[in-house]
Design an enzyme around this catalytic site. Structure first.
Site, PDB file in Angstrom:
ATOM      1  N   LYS A  35      50.037  -1.646  86.660  1.00  0.00           N
ATOM      2  CA  LYS A  35      49.275  -1.546  87.903  1.00  0.00           C
ATOM      3  C   LYS A  35      47.890  -2.173  87.744  1.00  0.00           C
ATOM      4  O   LYS A  35      47.478  -3.006  88.561  1.00  0.00           O
ATOM      5  CB  LYS A  35      49.145  -0.065  88.287  1.00  0.00           C
ATOM      6  CG  LYS A  35      48.529   0.130  89.646  1.00  0.00           C
ATOM      7  CD  LYS A  35      48.445   1.616  89.990  1.00  0.00           C
ATOM      8  CE  LYS A  35      49.828   2.207  90.184  1.00  0.00           C
ATOM      9  NZ  LYS A  35      49.935   3.571  89.684  1.00  0.00           N
ATOM     10  N   ARG A 105      44.650   6.967  89.153  1.00  0.00           N
ATOM     11  CA  ARG A 105      46.105   6.879  88.948  1.00  0.00           C
ATOM     12  C   ARG A 105      46.442   6.424  87.544  1.00  0.00           C
ATOM     13  O   ARG A 105      45.663   5.704  86.913  1.00  0.00           O
ATOM     14  CB  ARG A 105      46.719   5.850  89.910  1.00  0.00           C
ATOM     15  CG  ARG A 105      46.593   6.180  91.363  1.00  0.00           C
ATOM     16  CD  ARG A 105      47.190   5.022  92.160  1.00  0.00           C
ATOM     17  NE  ARG A 105      46.702   5.003  93.513  1.00  0.00           N
ATOM     18  CZ  ARG A 105      47.386   5.488  94.555  1.00  0.00           C
ATOM     19  NH1 ARG A 105      48.575   5.991  94.387  1.00  0.00           N
ATOM     20  NH2 ARG A 105      46.874   5.441  95.756  1.00  0.00           N
ATOM     21  N   GLY A 114      56.402   8.345  89.299  1.00  0.00           N
ATOM     22  CA  GLY A 114      56.308   9.788  89.552  1.00  0.00           C
ATOM     23  C   GLY A 114      56.192  10.649  88.303  1.00  0.00           C
ATOM     24  O   GLY A 114      56.169  11.871  88.400  1.00  0.00           O
ATOM     25  N   MET A 116      53.752  10.641  85.943  1.00  0.00           N
ATOM     26  CA  MET A 116      52.409  11.067  85.517  1.00  0.00           C
ATOM     27  C   MET A 116      51.567  11.425  86.739  1.00  0.00           C
ATOM     28  O   MET A 116      52.008  11.316  87.871  1.00  0.00           O
ATOM     29  CB  MET A 116      51.764   9.960  84.695  1.00  0.00           C
ATOM     30  CG  MET A 116      52.390   9.867  83.319  1.00  0.00           C
ATOM     31  SD  MET A 116      51.698   8.556  82.351  1.00  0.00           S
ATOM     32  CE  MET A 116      52.298   7.117  83.165  1.00  0.00           C
ATOM     33  N   ARG A 360      54.266  -5.711  92.001  1.00  0.00           N
ATOM     34  CA  ARG A 360      55.015  -5.772  90.729  1.00  0.00           C
ATOM     35  C   ARG A 360      56.348  -6.453  90.987  1.00  0.00           C
ATOM     36  O   ARG A 360      56.775  -6.553  92.149  1.00  0.00           O
ATOM     37  CB  ARG A 360      55.235  -4.366  90.166  1.00  0.00           C
ATOM     38  CG  ARG A 360      55.992  -3.461  91.101  1.00  0.00           C
ATOM     39  CD  ARG A 360      56.111  -2.076  90.533  1.00  0.00           C
ATOM     40  NE  ARG A 360      56.509  -1.159  91.593  1.00  0.00           N
ATOM     41  CZ  ARG A 360      56.460   0.143  91.512  1.00  0.00           C
ATOM     42  NH1 ARG A 360      56.025   0.725  90.429  1.00  0.00           N
ATOM     43  NH2 ARG A 360      56.851   0.895  92.500  1.00  0.00           N
ATOM     44  N   HIS A 476      92.077   4.093  72.154  1.00  0.00           N
ATOM     45  CA  HIS A 476      93.114   3.205  72.665  1.00  0.00           C
ATOM     46  C   HIS A 476      92.933   2.946  74.152  1.00  0.00           C
ATOM     47  O   HIS A 476      92.936   1.801  74.616  1.00  0.00           O
ATOM     48  CB  HIS A 476      94.493   3.835  72.387  1.00  0.00           C
ATOM     49  CG  HIS A 476      95.622   3.003  72.892  1.00  0.00           C
ATOM     50  ND1 HIS A 476      96.166   3.196  74.138  1.00  0.00           N
ATOM     51  CD2 HIS A 476      96.259   1.947  72.351  1.00  0.00           C
ATOM     52  CE1 HIS A 476      97.118   2.310  74.324  1.00  0.00           C
ATOM     53  NE2 HIS A 476      97.202   1.540  73.241  1.00  0.00           N
ATOM     54  N   SER A 785      87.600 -13.494  61.083  1.00  0.00           N
ATOM     55  CA  SER A 785      87.271 -12.892  62.369  1.00  0.00           C
ATOM     56  C   SER A 785      86.896 -11.441  62.076  1.00  0.00           C
ATOM     57  O   SER A 785      87.703 -10.690  61.510  1.00  0.00           O
ATOM     58  CB  SER A 785      88.478 -12.977  63.300  1.00  0.00           C
ATOM     59  OG  SER A 785      88.165 -12.352  64.514  1.00  0.00           O
ATOM     60  N   CYS A 852      85.875 -10.217  66.796  1.00  0.00           N
ATOM     61  CA  CYS A 852      86.829  -9.885  67.848  1.00  0.00           C
ATOM     62  C   CYS A 852      86.898  -8.389  68.107  1.00  0.00           C
ATOM     63  O   CYS A 852      87.721  -7.922  68.874  1.00  0.00           O
ATOM     64  CB  CYS A 852      88.215 -10.440  67.541  1.00  0.00           C
ATOM     65  SG  CYS A 852      88.961  -9.705  66.086  1.00  0.00           S
ATOM     66  N   TYR A 872      81.741 -18.007  67.130  1.00  0.00           N
ATOM     67  CA  TYR A 872      82.160 -17.524  68.446  1.00  0.00           C
ATOM     68  C   TYR A 872      82.219 -15.999  68.474  1.00  0.00           C
ATOM     69  O   TYR A 872      82.231 -15.343  67.424  1.00  0.00           O
ATOM     70  CB  TYR A 872      83.526 -18.100  68.840  1.00  0.00           C
ATOM     71  CG  TYR A 872      84.683 -17.600  68.002  1.00  0.00           C
ATOM     72  CD1 TYR A 872      85.355 -16.415  68.338  1.00  0.00           C
ATOM     73  CD2 TYR A 872      85.109 -18.297  66.877  1.00  0.00           C
ATOM     74  CE1 TYR A 872      86.399 -15.944  67.567  1.00  0.00           C
ATOM     75  CE2 TYR A 872      86.154 -17.836  66.096  1.00  0.00           C
ATOM     76  CZ  TYR A 872      86.800 -16.657  66.444  1.00  0.00           C
ATOM     77  OH  TYR A 872      87.825 -16.187  65.686  1.00  0.00           O
TER      78      TYR A 872
HETATM   79  C1  PEP Z   1      88.980  -4.448  65.098  1.00  0.00           C
HETATM   80  O1  PEP Z   1      89.323  -3.618  64.264  1.00  0.00           O
HETATM   81  O2  PEP Z   1      87.795  -4.683  65.377  1.00  0.00           O
HETATM   82  C2  PEP Z   1      89.990  -5.202  65.843  1.00  0.00           C
HETATM   83  C3  PEP Z   1      89.638  -6.154  66.684  1.00  0.00           C
HETATM   84  O3  PEP Z   1      91.279  -4.820  65.699  1.00  0.00           O
HETATM   85  P1  PEP Z   1      91.934  -3.552  66.437  1.00  0.00           P
HETATM   86  O4  PEP Z   1      90.951  -3.054  67.437  1.00  0.00           O
HETATM   87  O5  PEP Z   1      93.185  -4.043  67.042  1.00  0.00           O
HETATM   88  O6  PEP Z   1      92.151  -2.634  65.282  1.00  0.00           O
END
Ligand code: PEP
Ligand code: MG
Length: 897
Positions: A35, A105, A114, A116, A360, A476, A785, A852, A872
């Site tokens: 402010k 303020r 709100g 303080m 702001r 899962h 990976s 992954c 990646y």
């Molecule tokens: C992992 O373990 O990060 C993975 C990608 O394999 P999953 O989740 O299938 O065990």
């Protein structure tokens, strides 16, 4: 105390603003708070800002360092600032003729609405109230004075609000008044006497009459409020460090409640809900700022355009005060161009004169953020890269899924983990087969389970959304739902599900099979009935911004996908390959599962090979489909990973079916199933251990992959890029053995078909041992990976399926700042990723590195992957745009450093 005194001797604590100049500017948010910094900036721009001064956040820090006391050099600076303020405003503090009244303020670096304390009308006393009366009339002046006493006594002196409410109510009752508007100046004077008596009685000393004493009281109250419970909680929730402190802004008061030529309001330079470039806001004639927020009177729209959109019959400011409106519009345009962002403004009109009280950067929805960023880049106000940085990657979620309509009424019956975003309405179903069957008939269903297992895949896919009573963010249900883009609420602990009776109970309410519920996966809420929805709008702006993001990023983005639908979605969302195809998901198809079960339960290799021969053409056609969709983009296919018992038949009917398919008796099958039982399957007979013990499984899968690749290359003339991935490797030996199985399958297929294709064999790094042994493993692996789901589970020793039970408490206590299954634990698991990347690259400099696990779609984890130099990230299809944007942010922020 010698040290701080020395440190403080030369310091500037107080920064004035007003009259077209200021000691500070917008870049000084850390010192002046949002402010104070913006008021200084507005003053410098020559905008109509009531003059004032800001006491810096450094004073807040010193105040707590000194045990709630001030550096000795502060008071003279405040005195000097007050004198300057009196001069600038032409008024005197406590002057009975022409009193200077101020507001006091808080203002932190980040907005804490709100949380303080604020004191208004400070400087009123027995003498100066007379001066105010000359300016604004007796009634107004004494009403203001009694409001000030009430507010000051509450905020600064710590008296309860209702002490004063009772006095006022008693007085009105004695006089036979219903409304405050019936009170005249003389009535307010009488109430003021009673108010002051109450203060003296409670505190044993009179209400302060000296404006300077009032001012120091208010300053201390604001600094003190930095440590009140509300502010502490808010900071914790919003990651605001306590060390930042608040500034205190003292500003001369302007009154929006002096009559019909006065007003107060708030405005946004563009619509914060959809980003449309219309002047948006509301105002009230004859009111104070608090009245607009409090909602007692309904404010009117500012512009004619906005009034028409709303169908409002109230006169917009544009018509009620055309000159003020024109000036306000100019100011708004100036501010937006100056800050290069949509502004949220507060203003007051005192007797036809406009004053700006705050500006702001305005908060906005994801849809508005997108439109504003793209529009501003097109208008030349910001660059394309700046536009990319304006949209938070996590906000994209809101744009990619249908969501609950903004003002929809929610009857929430249970809240669990926000496992997969989006919202859906449907009928409650407890059984996956039934979900599938009903969906086939065109019904919208929501699958409600205690937890899910791979057998539920079909039902999950058929359902509009999934709710589970157990399981964390990488259970899962959560992983699969995100993969499919299904909204999902996991670990909704309050649910008592009675699958047999087809009912669940929660907080004394009962929901039966077939009842309609709504799931909000982004909020983790389950609601009764059908709540109104909004469809995602992936119009041109979205594509444009993503194109700009793609130009800025280095990290590639792939998707975790195994079905044709997921693969297509992934490609549509801009995936540059598949980073993880979990082949086990392909085994659960109704047609295949009996054969898979027969294979697992057979006693010998011969039996297994017979079943595998039947599965081969099915796997091959799955892979063909993927190669067709992905063209010449890489497809990483992981060989079978989960513990075998996940495939086992449970019901007698399933057992009978397998017995028929395999020609083995039910008793024998049951014995075999019992043999396969494991106490700790996640650490058991799974991953490459299956390939080591049953090489024929991997052999079949590898053959299916290469046959598919050859077939598609012949069919399309394009060269598919298969990358075969071995899961859960701990030792180089495992990989050596299994790579040989894959290579032999490839050579056999190439020899049989007369076609040779490029391919790679690599491994997942999802065990700490593998990370440490990366140098050795890289001599056989062409890519790594990082399976950070398992790597987190095995590094932290916390089960990914059950973590929900206590991780929340760990987060609350700050043991882990974030759920490590959602945001990569960079100093633990991340360290292993770094070690593996470094050691792997030493052995094989061009080794391809990706991630992954679920973290591949989490913006903070994507930034980590960028910094660590991975090639990646791979994430569920619906998160591909989020990862693309997060990768762009990481690259742009790095180049800004
Ligand atoms: C992992 O373990 O990060 C993975 C990608 O394999 P999953 O989740 O299938 O065990
Ligand atoms: Mg894994």
């Amino acid at each position: 105390m010698g040290e701080p005194a020395l440190k403080h001797a030369e310091q500037t604590w107080v920064y004035g603003f007003g009259g077209g100049t200021a000691d500070g500017d917008a870049s000084m948010k850390n010192l002046l708070g949002g402010k104070g910094a913006n008021l200084a900036e507005m003053a410098k721009l020559g905008l109509p800002v009531p003059p004032g001064f800001t006491i810096s956040t450094a004073v807040c820090t010193a105040y707590y360092e000194l045990g709630r006391d001030y550096p000795s050099t502060l008071a003279p600076q405040v005195d000097a600032a007050l004198i300057a303020l009196e001069k600038e405003s032409g008024k005197g503090f406590g002057d009975p003729e022409n009193p200077l009244l101020v507001s006091v303020r808080s203002g932190a670096r980040a907005s804490m609405p709100g949380m303080m304390d604020t004191v208004l009308n400070l400087g009123l006393n027995e003498a100066s109230v007379k001066g105010l009366a000359t300016l604004a009339g007796d009634r107004f002046a004494y009403d203001s004075y009694r409001r000030f006493i009430q507010m000051y006594s509450n905020v600064v002196l710590g008296l309860r609000h209702d002490t004063f409410e009772h006095i006022l109510d008693d007085y009105k009752e004695r006089q036979g008044f219903e409304l405050d508007t019936e009170m005249q100046a003389e009535d307010w004077k009488a109430v003021i006497v009673s108010y002051k008596e109450a203060v003296e009685k409670a505190l044993g000393k009179p209400f302060p009459d000296d404006p300077k004493e009032q001012l120091w009281g208010a300053i201390s109250a604001v600094f003190g409020s930095w440590m009140n419970d509300r502010a502490i909680t808010y900071r914790k929730l919003n990651d605001i460090p306590a060390e930042w402190g608040t500034a205190v802004t003292v500003q001369s008061m302007v009154f929006g409640n002096l009559g019909e030529t006065s007003a107060t309001g708030v405005a946004f330079t563009r619509d914060p809900s959809n980003g449309e470039p219309i002047f948006y806001g509301e105002y009230l004639i004859n009111a104070q700022g608090e009245d607009v927020v409090a909602g007692i009177r309904t404010p009117a729209p500012i512009s004619r355009e906005r009034a028409d959109t709303l169908g409002s019959s109230d006169a917009p400011l544009e018509e009620a005060m055309p000159e003020v409106y024109a000036q306000l519009r100019d100011v708004a345009n100036t501010l937006e161009r100056h800050y290069k962002d949509m502004q949220d403004l507060e203003f007051t009109v005192e007797n036809d004169r406009l004053y700006m009280l705050q500006t702001r950067n305005g908060k906005r929805t994801a849809a508005a953020a997108l439109k504003i960023a793209v529009d501003m880049a097109r208008e030349g106000l910001i660059t394309e890269n700046e536009a990319v940085l304006r949209l938070e990657p996590s906000q994209l979620d809101q744009l990619l899924h249908p969501t609950i309509a903004d003002n929809a009424k929610r009857d929430v019956i249970v809240t669990g983990l926000p496992a997969s975003p989006g919202a859906a309405v449907g009928k409650v179903v407890f059984d996956s087969e039934e979900a599938f069957a009903l969906a086939e008939k065109g019904e919208d269903v929501i699958l409600v389970r205690i937890e899910t297992s791979p057998e539920d895949i079909k039902g999950m896919h058929a359902a509009r959304a999934i709710v589970t009573a157990r399981g964390g963010m990488t259970s899962h249900a959560a992983v699969v739902a995100r993969g499919m883009g299904r909204p999902c609420v996991c670990g909704a602990g309050g649910l008592q599900i009675d699958t047999a009776k087809g009912v669940f109970r929660v907080m004394g309410r009962e929901v039966n099979k077939g009842d309609v519920i709504t799931v909000d996966g982004a909020a983790g809420q389950v609601m009764l009935g059908a709540v109104e929805m909004m469809q995602p709008d992936l119009s041109g702006d979205f594509g444009t911004l993503m194109e700009w993001a793609d130009k800025a990023r280095r990290l590639k983005v792939r998707a975790n996908a195994e079905t044709a639908l997921d693969a297509r979605t992934a490609v549509d969302f801009g995936a540059e390959g598949i980073g993880l195809c979990r082949t086990e998901h392909m085994f659960f198809d109704a047609e295949r599962i009996p054969e898979v079960r027969a294979m697992i339960l057979s006693n010998d290799e011969k039996g297994r090979r017979e079943s595998l021969a039947k599965l081969l053409p099915m796997q091959r056609s799955d892979f063909e489909e993927l190669f067709r969709i992905l063209g010449e983009m890489p497809v990483t296919i992981r060989l079978l990973d989960p513990p075998l018992h996940e495939f086992l038949p449970h019901s007698d009917a399933d057992m009978d079916e397998v017995a028929k398919a395999s020609g083995v008796s039910v008793e024998e099958l049951k014995r075999r199933a019992a043999d396969l039982h494991e106490s700790n399957p996640m650490l058991g007979h799974r991953g490459c251990r299956l390939g080591i013990t049953y090489p024929e499984i991997y052999e079949m899968q590898a053959r299916a992959i290469f046959e598919a690749a050859v077939n598609v290359s012949k069919e399309t003339g394009r060269q598919p890029i298969p990358e075969v991935m071995i899961p859960l490797v701990a030792t180089h030996k495992e990989l050596q053995i299994l790579k040989k199985v894959v290579d032999e399958a490839a050579q056999a297929v190439f020899a049989e078909t007369g076609t040779t294709l490029e391919y790679m064999v690599g491994t997942m790094i999802e065990l700490p041992r593998a990370a440490l042994q990366a140098a050795d493993i890289a001599s056989s692996a062409e890519f790594f990976s990082f399976g950070t789901n398992d790597l987190t589970q095995t590094t932290l020793g916390i089960s990914r399926d059950d973590a929900g039970r206590f991780l929340k408490i760990y987060e609350d206590k700050g043991i882990y700042e974030k759920d490590p299954f959602v945001t990569l634990d960079q100093v633990g698991v991340g360290e292993l990723v770094k070690i593996a990347a470094e050691r792997g690259r030493k052995t094989r400099p061009n080794i391809k590195l990706g991630i992954c696990g679920e973290h591949g779609g989490d913006p903070a984890s994507v930034a980590f992957c960028h910094r660590t130099g991975l090639d990646y990230v791979s994430c569920s299809p619906y998160r591909v745009p989020i990862a693309r944007l997060a990768a762009a942010h990481a690259a742009l922020k790095e180049s800004l450093k």
